[in-house]
Design a protein around this motif. Structure first.
Motif, PDB file in Angstrom:
ATOM      1  N   TYR A 122       0.828  -1.206   0.000  1.00  0.00           N
ATOM      2  CA  TYR A 122       0.000   0.000   0.000  1.00  0.00           C
ATOM      3  C   TYR A 122       0.863   1.256   0.000  1.00  0.00           C
ATOM      4  O   TYR A 122       0.618   2.187  -0.767  1.00  0.00           O
ATOM      5  N   ASN A 123       1.896   1.301   0.859  1.00  0.00           N
ATOM      6  CA  ASN A 123       2.766   2.473   0.938  1.00  0.00           C
ATOM      7  C   ASN A 123       3.607   2.654  -0.321  1.00  0.00           C
ATOM      8  O   ASN A 123       3.907   3.779  -0.718  1.00  0.00           O
ATOM      9  N   ASP A 124       4.000   1.570  -0.964  1.00  0.00           N
ATOM     10  CA  ASP A 124       4.823   1.667  -2.171  1.00  0.00           C
ATOM     11  C   ASP A 124       4.030   2.142  -3.379  1.00  0.00           C
ATOM     12  O   ASP A 124       4.574   2.828  -4.246  1.00  0.00           O
ATOM     13  N   ASP A 125       2.745   1.779  -3.458  1.00  0.00           N
ATOM     14  CA  ASP A 125       2.014   2.008  -4.703  1.00  0.00           C
ATOM     15  C   ASP A 125       0.707   2.777  -4.598  1.00  0.00           C
ATOM     16  O   ASP A 125       0.242   3.294  -5.608  1.00  0.00           O
ATOM     17  N   PHE A 126       0.064   2.849  -3.420  1.00  0.00           N
ATOM     18  CA  PHE A 126      -1.305   3.352  -3.398  1.00  0.00           C
ATOM     19  C   PHE A 126      -1.565   4.529  -2.478  1.00  0.00           C
ATOM     20  O   PHE A 126      -2.705   4.970  -2.388  1.00  0.00           O
ATOM     21  N   VAL A 127      -0.584   5.061  -1.787  1.00  0.00           N
ATOM     22  CA  VAL A 127      -0.805   6.251  -0.951  1.00  0.00           C
ATOM     23  C   VAL A 127      -0.776   7.490  -1.842  1.00  0.00           C
ATOM     24  O   VAL A 127      -0.464   7.417  -3.030  1.00  0.00           O
ATOM     25  N   ASP A 128      -1.080   8.666  -1.245  1.00  0.00           N
ATOM     26  CA  ASP A 128      -1.101   9.909  -2.029  1.00  0.00           C
ATOM     27  C   ASP A 128       0.266  10.222  -2.632  1.00  0.00           C
ATOM     28  O   ASP A 128       0.352  10.723  -3.745  1.00  0.00           O
ATOM     29  N   ASN A 129       1.333   9.964  -1.900  1.00  0.00           N
ATOM     30  CA  ASN A 129       2.684  10.214  -2.394  1.00  0.00           C
ATOM     31  C   ASN A 129       3.446   8.877  -2.357  1.00  0.00           C
ATOM     32  O   ASN A 129       4.259   8.648  -1.469  1.00  0.00           O
ATOM     33  N   PRO A 130       3.204   7.982  -3.348  1.00  0.00           N
ATOM     34  CA  PRO A 130       3.777   6.631  -3.285  1.00  0.00           C
ATOM     35  C   PRO A 130       5.278   6.617  -3.574  1.00  0.00           C
ATOM     36  O   PRO A 130       5.826   7.552  -4.167  1.00  0.00           O
ATOM     37  N   LEU A 131       5.919   5.530  -3.169  1.00  0.00           N
ATOM     38  CA  LEU A 131       7.339   5.343  -3.425  1.00  0.00           C
ATOM     39  C   LEU A 131       7.589   5.220  -4.930  1.00  0.00           C
ATOM     40  O   LEU A 131       8.550   5.769  -5.453  1.00  0.00           O
ATOM     41  N   TYR A 132       6.704   4.495  -5.634  1.00  0.00           N
ATOM     42  CA  TYR A 132       6.854   4.308  -7.078  1.00  0.00           C
ATOM     43  C   TYR A 132       5.904   5.258  -7.804  1.00  0.00           C
ATOM     44  O   TYR A 132       4.717   5.272  -7.530  1.00  0.00           O
ATOM     45  N   ASN A 133       6.411   6.010  -8.764  1.00  0.00           N
ATOM     46  CA  ASN A 133       5.578   6.949  -9.506  1.00  0.00           C
ATOM     47  C   ASN A 133       4.690   6.203 -10.505  1.00  0.00           C
ATOM     48  O   ASN A 133       4.757   4.980 -10.618  1.00  0.00           O
ATOM     49  N   GLU A 134       3.896   6.982 -11.256  1.00  0.00           N
ATOM     50  CA  GLU A 134       2.927   6.380 -12.182  1.00  0.00           C
ATOM     51  C   GLU A 134       3.600   5.553 -13.272  1.00  0.00           C
ATOM     52  O   GLU A 134       3.119   4.482 -13.638  1.00  0.00           O
ATOM     53  N   THR A 135       4.741   6.018 -13.759  1.00  0.00           N
ATOM     54  CA  THR A 135       5.458   5.280 -14.807  1.00  0.00           C
ATOM     55  C   THR A 135       5.937   3.931 -14.281  1.00  0.00           C
ATOM     56  O   THR A 135       5.799   2.902 -14.963  1.00  0.00           O
ATOM     57  N   MET A 136       6.496   3.925 -13.075  1.00  0.00           N
ATOM     58  CA  MET A 136       6.965   2.661 -12.482  1.00  0.00           C
ATOM     59  C   MET A 136       5.800   1.729 -12.198  1.00  0.00           C
ATOM     60  O   MET A 136       5.900   0.521 -12.373  1.00  0.00           O
ATOM     61  N   PHE A 137       4.675   2.308 -11.748  1.00  0.00           N
ATOM     62  CA  PHE A 137       3.489   1.496 -11.494  1.00  0.00           C
ATOM     63  C   PHE A 137       3.027   0.844 -12.787  1.00  0.00           C
ATOM     64  O   PHE A 137       2.735  -0.359 -12.820  1.00  0.00           O
ATOM     65  N   CYS A 138       2.949   1.618 -13.876  1.00  0.00           N
ATOM     66  CA  CYS A 138       2.502   1.072 -15.166  1.00  0.00           C
ATOM     67  C   CYS A 138       3.450  -0.012 -15.663  1.00  0.00           C
ATOM     68  O   CYS A 138       3.013  -1.003 -16.246  1.00  0.00           O
ATOM     69  N   ARG A 139       4.739   0.164 -15.448  1.00  0.00           N
ATOM     70  CA  ARG A 139       5.702  -0.854 -15.878  1.00  0.00           C
ATOM     71  C   ARG A 139       5.518  -2.132 -15.057  1.00  0.00           C
ATOM     72  O   ARG A 139       5.605  -3.232 -15.579  1.00  0.00           O
ATOM     73  N   ARG A 140       5.269  -1.965 -13.772  1.00  0.00           N
ATOM     74  CA  ARG A 140       5.144  -3.118 -12.881  1.00  0.00           C
ATOM     75  C   ARG A 140       3.846  -3.889 -13.106  1.00  0.00           C
ATOM     76  O   ARG A 140       3.830  -5.113 -13.142  1.00  0.00           O
ATOM     77  N   PHE A 141       2.729  -3.163 -13.249  1.00  0.00           N
ATOM     78  CA  PHE A 141       1.418  -3.821 -13.340  1.00  0.00           C
ATOM     79  C   PHE A 141       0.825  -3.796 -14.747  1.00  0.00           C
ATOM     80  O   PHE A 141      -0.270  -4.308 -14.960  1.00  0.00           O
ATOM     81  N   ARG A 142       1.478  -3.152 -15.696  1.00  0.00           N
ATOM     82  CA  ARG A 142       1.048  -3.064 -17.076  1.00  0.00           C
ATOM     83  C   ARG A 142      -0.319  -2.397 -17.227  1.00  0.00           C
ATOM     84  O   ARG A 142      -1.105  -2.735 -18.109  1.00  0.00           O
ATOM     85  N   MET A 143      -0.617  -1.452 -16.339  1.00  0.00           N
ATOM     86  CA  MET A 143      -1.848  -0.664 -16.409  1.00  0.00           C
ATOM     87  C   MET A 143      -1.705   0.526 -15.465  1.00  0.00           C
ATOM     88  O   MET A 143      -0.817   0.551 -14.621  1.00  0.00           O
ATOM     89  N   SER A 144      -2.596   1.486 -15.608  1.00  0.00           N
ATOM     90  CA  SER A 144      -2.548   2.662 -14.733  1.00  0.00           C
ATOM     91  C   SER A 144      -3.077   2.325 -13.339  1.00  0.00           C
ATOM     92  O   SER A 144      -3.816   1.355 -13.156  1.00  0.00           O
ATOM     93  N   ARG A 145      -2.709   3.157 -12.384  1.00  0.00           N
ATOM     94  CA  ARG A 145      -3.133   2.948 -10.991  1.00  0.00           C
ATOM     95  C   ARG A 145      -4.653   3.026 -10.856  1.00  0.00           C
ATOM     96  O   ARG A 145      -5.256   2.154 -10.214  1.00  0.00           O
ATOM     97  N   PRO A 146      -5.325   4.053 -11.428  1.00  0.00           N
ATOM     98  CA  PRO A 146      -6.799   4.097 -11.295  1.00  0.00           C
ATOM     99  C   PRO A 146      -7.486   2.865 -11.898  1.00  0.00           C
ATOM    100  O   PRO A 146      -8.459   2.359 -11.337  1.00  0.00           O
ATOM    101  N   LEU A 147      -6.984   2.395 -13.039  1.00  0.00           N
ATOM    102  CA  LEU A 147      -7.565   1.195 -13.641  1.00  0.00           C
ATOM    103  C   LEU A 147      -7.379  -0.016 -12.725  1.00  0.00           C
ATOM    104  O   LEU A 147      -8.303  -0.806 -12.524  1.00  0.00           O
ATOM    105  N   PHE A 148      -6.200  -0.154 -12.158  1.00  0.00           N
ATOM    106  CA  PHE A 148      -5.930  -1.267 -11.251  1.00  0.00           C
ATOM    107  C   PHE A 148      -6.887  -1.227 -10.063  1.00  0.00           C
ATOM    108  O   PHE A 148      -7.459  -2.255  -9.675  1.00  0.00           O
ATOM    109  N   LEU A 149      -7.099  -0.040  -9.479  1.00  0.00           N
ATOM    110  CA  LEU A 149      -7.997   0.074  -8.319  1.00  0.00           C
ATOM    111  C   LEU A 149      -9.448  -0.207  -8.709  1.00  0.00           C
ATOM    112  O   LEU A 149     -10.193  -0.791  -7.924  1.00  0.00           O
ATOM    113  N   ARG A 150      -9.855   0.176  -9.917  1.00  0.00           N
ATOM    114  CA  ARG A 150     -11.205  -0.165 -10.380  1.00  0.00           C
ATOM    115  C   ARG A 150     -11.349  -1.674 -10.524  1.00  0.00           C
ATOM    116  O   ARG A 150     -12.388  -2.242 -10.194  1.00  0.00           O
TER     117      ARG A 150
END
Length: 196
Positions: free
Chosen positions: A78-106
């Motif tokens: 949660y702290n690495d990927d889903f807080v307001d100021n995450p450890l991994y930015n949006e680009t790193m999140f997309c590379r890791r999960f192959r989708m955007s953060r809002p899409l993943f949460l939906r």
């Protein structure tokens, strides 16, 4: 008691007969009670004599408990990927999960609503199990491995399947298992593989 027996006897013999009948009933009662006690003792002794294995519920004694720190893993995720100021930015999140953060949460919310299996529950010791985020991350990772090995859904058309088949490769090289058959007076020495 038999009424004719009572009328034929004197009063003193009536008392003796009645006493002997009472003694007879008492002895029958005592024998019946002794049979019940013996039966009960036999039933309680049977498990001791036959060593019926103990049935365990929950953890098996002697097994090692491994603390997998599910709570800590959820906090890190949660702290690495889903807080307001995450450890991994949006680009790193997309590379890791192959989708955007809002899409993943939906997707996480939709999966939780669709299947109770993805809800976080407590186990027998009342410890919380894996969170919904953890479960969806595992499913996403497993699906990624599946797609990397077998291809995306719908990509296994006839050409791709035949191209990856060792049997069809061998057939194109003229290598085939021996097969001899005759179809209306024509002889064949190679296998026949019908297609749809």
């Amino acid at each position: 008691m038999n009424p004719s027996f009572i009328s034929n006897c004197s009063s003193s013999s009536d008392e003796d007969g009645e006493n002997s009948h009472m003694i007879y009933i008492y002895n029958q009662y005592m024998q019946d009670m002794q049979r019940r006690i013996d039966n009960n003792n036999m039933l309680t002794q049977f498990p001791r004599d036959h060593q019926i294995p103990q049935i365990y519920r929950g953890s098996v004694p002697g097994h090692i408990f491994i603390n997998r720190d599910r709570e800590g893993a959820h906090a890190r995720l949660y702290n690495d990927d889903f807080v307001d100021n995450p450890l991994y930015n949006e680009t790193m999140f997309c590379r890791r999960f192959r989708m955007s953060r809002p899409l993943f949460l939906r997707i996480v919310d939709a999966v939780k609503e669709h299947d109770d299996c993805f809800m976080q529950r407590s186990d027998g010791t009342r410890r919380l199990g894996l969170s919904s985020l953890q479960k969806v991350v595992v499913v996403d990772y497993d699906l990624w491995i599946w797609h990397a090995y077998f291809g995306l859904p719908g990509s296994n058309n006839d050409i791709n399947v035949l191209d990856s088949s060792h049997l069809s490769y061998n057939l194109t090289q003229g290598i085939a298992p021996p097969a001899h058959y005759v179809i209306p007076s024509k002889e064949y020495n190679i296998g026949y593989y019908p297609a749809d």
